[in-house]
Design a protein around this motif. Structure first.
Motif, PDB file in Angstrom:
ATOM      1  N   LYS A   1      39.610  -4.176   8.140  1.00 48.53           N
ATOM      2  CA  LYS A   1      38.802  -5.031   8.023  1.00 48.53           C
ATOM      3  C   LYS A   1      38.152  -4.439   6.587  1.00 48.53           C
ATOM      4  CE  LYS A   1      35.255  -8.252   9.290  1.00 48.53           C
ATOM      5  NZ  LYS A   1      34.626  -8.558   8.122  1.00 48.53           N
ATOM      6  N   ASP A   2      38.035  -5.278   5.548  1.00 46.97           N
ATOM      7  CA  ASP A   2      37.355  -5.073   4.217  1.00 46.97           C
ATOM      8  C   ASP A   2      37.922  -3.883   3.432  1.00 46.97           C
ATOM      9  OD1 ASP A   2      35.565  -7.220   4.552  1.00 46.97           O
ATOM     10  OD2 ASP A   2      34.134  -5.831   5.761  1.00 46.97           O
TER      11      ASP A   2
ATOM     12  N   LYS B   1      48.363 -14.313   0.372  1.00 46.13           N
ATOM     13  CA  LYS B   1      47.785 -13.405   1.221  1.00 46.13           C
ATOM     14  C   LYS B   1      47.609 -12.064   0.685  1.00 46.13           C
ATOM     15  CE  LYS B   1      50.105 -15.077   4.666  1.00 46.13           C
ATOM     16  NZ  LYS B   1      50.519 -15.236   6.271  1.00 46.13           N
TER      17      LYS B   1
ATOM     18  N   ASP C   1      40.461 -15.364   3.916  1.00 48.32           N
ATOM     19  CA  ASP C   1      39.883 -14.346   4.141  1.00 48.32           C
ATOM     20  C   ASP C   1      39.459 -13.530   2.962  1.00 48.32           C
ATOM     21  OD1 ASP C   1      40.021 -14.775   7.025  1.00 48.32           O
ATOM     22  OD2 ASP C   1      41.608 -13.456   7.235  1.00 48.32           O
ATOM     23  N   LEU C   2      40.347 -13.781   1.921  1.00 49.45           N
ATOM     24  CA  LEU C   2      40.141 -12.878   0.562  1.00 49.45           C
ATOM     25  C   LEU C   2      39.096 -13.595  -0.371  1.00 49.45           C
ATOM     26  CD1 LEU C   2      44.094 -12.240   0.224  1.00 49.45           C
ATOM     27  CD2 LEU C   2      42.353 -10.818   1.354  1.00 49.45           C
TER      28      LEU C   2
ATOM     29  N   VAL D   1      45.662 -10.444   7.083  1.00 51.47           N
ATOM     30  CA  VAL D   1      44.546 -11.116   6.626  1.00 51.47           C
ATOM     31  C   VAL D   1      45.292 -12.580   6.173  1.00 51.47           C
ATOM     32  CG1 VAL D   1      43.365  -9.297   5.488  1.00 51.47           C
ATOM     33  CG2 VAL D   1      45.119 -10.473   4.370  1.00 51.47           C
ATOM     34  N   ARG D   2      44.433 -13.452   6.162  1.00 51.36           N
ATOM     35  CA  ARG D   2      44.800 -14.960   5.665  1.00 51.36           C
ATOM     36  C   ARG D   2      44.158 -15.057   4.175  1.00 51.36           C
ATOM     37  NH1 ARG D   2      41.244 -18.408   9.748  1.00 51.36           N
ATOM     38  NH2 ARG D   2      39.656 -16.789   8.959  1.00 51.36           N
TER      39      ARG D   2
ATOM     40  N   TYR E   1      46.857  -4.525   8.449  1.00 45.70           N
ATOM     41  CA  TYR E   1      45.841  -5.287   8.897  1.00 45.70           C
ATOM     42  C   TYR E   1      46.147  -6.689   8.312  1.00 45.70           C
ATOM     43  CZ  TYR E   1      41.134  -7.203   9.922  1.00 45.70           C
ATOM     44  OH  TYR E   1      40.186  -7.918  10.441  1.00 45.70           O
TER      45      TYR E   1
ATOM     46  N   ALA F   1      46.103  -4.659   2.855  1.00 46.63           N
ATOM     47  CA  ALA F   1      45.087  -4.330   3.819  1.00 46.63           C
ATOM     48  C   ALA F   1      45.352  -3.641   4.945  1.00 46.63           C
ATOM     49  CB  ALA F   1      44.877  -5.668   4.402  1.00 46.63           C
TER      50      ALA F   1
END
Length: 439
Positions: free
Chosen positions: A404-405, A385, A361-362, A357-358, A355, A401
């Motif tokens: 999402k989450d 990242k 985002d973290l 992620v940027r 997945y 990742a």
């Protein structure tokens, strides 16, 4: 060299046990392909049944720097599986009346604490109390440099005793380094020569020997850790582990060794039974390994980032060996999958989700988390990242990742599921769940 997890390596117990008529090699091929395609594992496996090799598989690279692919004859350091070879050499010396199991070791190591009360058998069974030098905080500052026997004995002597001989048991690499020197002093030959003359040459183990500096031109593998790609691990100098962890081999050779040992070709029956007799979780160079109600015997090893395991079961006369020079996965899961294929038990093909992620985002996950269920705090940070988790004072580890989450650390089977709105994270491992709240 590693502290071994063998007491609970394959802890499955159920009522039914069936040896597969044919091993599901197709499913094993798919299993290893998934690991290779996702950079989770590099290494080799061999399985034999009734003394015949029925499956081999090698994946990954022997040398990442040269893009040198490993093959069935690629050689790996086997770490503490070396101890099984050393135990055999000691017991052969006992059979030839060169040594006695109940003799004490003061004539070999007069400066060692309790040497006049420590026996060879206690060294073999980790009941000596001799401190394990690999536990010392400074060990990794000098383990890549050559050491003489005098220097190693001084290190072991300085470590002292952790308990009175034969009052308890604790795994110690020092025991088998001392056994190496005892063999060399007794026969006035280097350990490497004894290994060749007494085990590898008679059995035709052409890819098994005491290692040295890794030479990829001789089809010897380097070991790697995974950090945004495979990164080379420093080499432990073999003058340090010797017969405690210095042997190089292949899974096919280990299977042949296993079949010879448990087939009575190396030792008398009574000495093989001594090796298999477990007290406080330790045999003499062997561990008991349960899988469902089947019991096998073997050993596990690790040195640098090499990991290895071999086992032999009289149920179906099955021998298995697995060696890795790089893993980004839970290494306990792989032997379980192999045994499941052998014994007709279900196992799942691993699926690895990714997945994107940027870095920004973290940010919502960062902070310190505590739980009322267990007394461990988890600190969440990031490196660009990559999300980083650090439980208590333990080493931090990178998370991948998957949704999402949702994040995973495949080496230990840990999953973290964040709820940023509630400032919580659920940690999942081994079928258990623990809720942590951000402080």
């Amino acid at each position: 060299m590693i502290k071994n997890y063998l007491a609970c390596l394959f802890g499955f117990f159920v009522s039914s046990f069936v040896l597969a008529q044919e091993i599901d090699t197709r499913k094993l091929d798919l299993y290893f392909k998934s690991l290779e395609d996702n950079n989770k594992f590099m290494g080799s496996v061999a399985i034999s049944q009734n003394g015949k090799i029925v499956y081999t598989k090698t994946i990954g690279l022997a040398a990442v720097e040269n893009n040198l692919k490993a093959n069935e004859n690629s050689k790996y350091r086997i770490g503490s599986i070396s101890k099984t070879f050393t135990a055999v050499l000691i017991l052969k010396a006992v059979e030839n009346k060169k040594l006695a199991l109940d003799q004490t070791i003061e004539k070999f190591f007069p400066t060692l604490a309790n040497a006049n009360r420590i026996t060879i058998k206690q060294l073999l069974g980790h009941r000596s109390g001799v401190h394990d030098f690999t536990d010392d905080e400074d060990y990794e500052t000098w383990n890549t440099k050559a050491r003489t026997e005098k220097e190693m004995v001084a290190v072991i002597t300085k470590g002292g005793s952790d308990f009175e001989p034969d009052t308890e048991a604790a795994y110690s690499n020092s025991n088998y380094v001392l056994l190496t020197y005892i063999l060399e002093k007794t026969f006035k030959k280097p350990y490497a020569e004894l290994l060749t003359s007494d085990i590898t040459k008679p059995l035709g183990l052409t890819n098994t020997y005491l290692g040295g500096k890794i030479n990829t031109a001789k089809n010897e593998c380097r070991s790697y850790r995974f950090e945004a790609g495979w990164q080379a691990e420093p080499e432990t100098d073999i003058s340090i582990p010797l017969g405690a962890g210095g042997i190089v081999s292949t899974p096919t050779d280990l299977v042949k060794f296993s079949n010879a040992l448990f087939g009575g070709k190396l030792l008398k029956a009574e000495n093989l039974e001594l090796m298999k007799t477990v007290k406080d979780n330790y045999g003499l160079g062997l561990f008991k390994i349960p899988f469902y109600e089947n019991i096998s015997y073997g050993h596990r090893g690790g040195i640098g980032k090499f990991t290895a395991v071999f086992s032999h079961s009289s149920e179906g006369n099955i021998a298995i060996a697995l060696i890795s020079n790089g893993s980004n996965y839970n290494n306990n899961e792989i032997p379980l999958a192999i045994l499941s294929a052998v014994y007709n038990k279900p196992f799942e093909l691993p699926v690895f989700k990714t997945y994107a992620v940027r870095s920004e985002d973290l940010d919502q996950y960062l902070g310190a988390y505590a739980s009322s269920q267990i007394p461990v705090k988890i600190t969440i940070s990031k490196d660009n990242k990559t999300l980083i988790a650090q439980p208590g004072e333990q080493s931090p580890y990178p998370l991948e990742a998957t949704e999402k989450d949702k994040f995973k650390y495949y080496k230990t089977g840990i999953a973290l599921e964040f709820n940023p709105a509630e400032n919580t994270v659920i940690l999942k491992q081994g079928g258990k769940e623990f809720v942590f709240t951000k402080a």
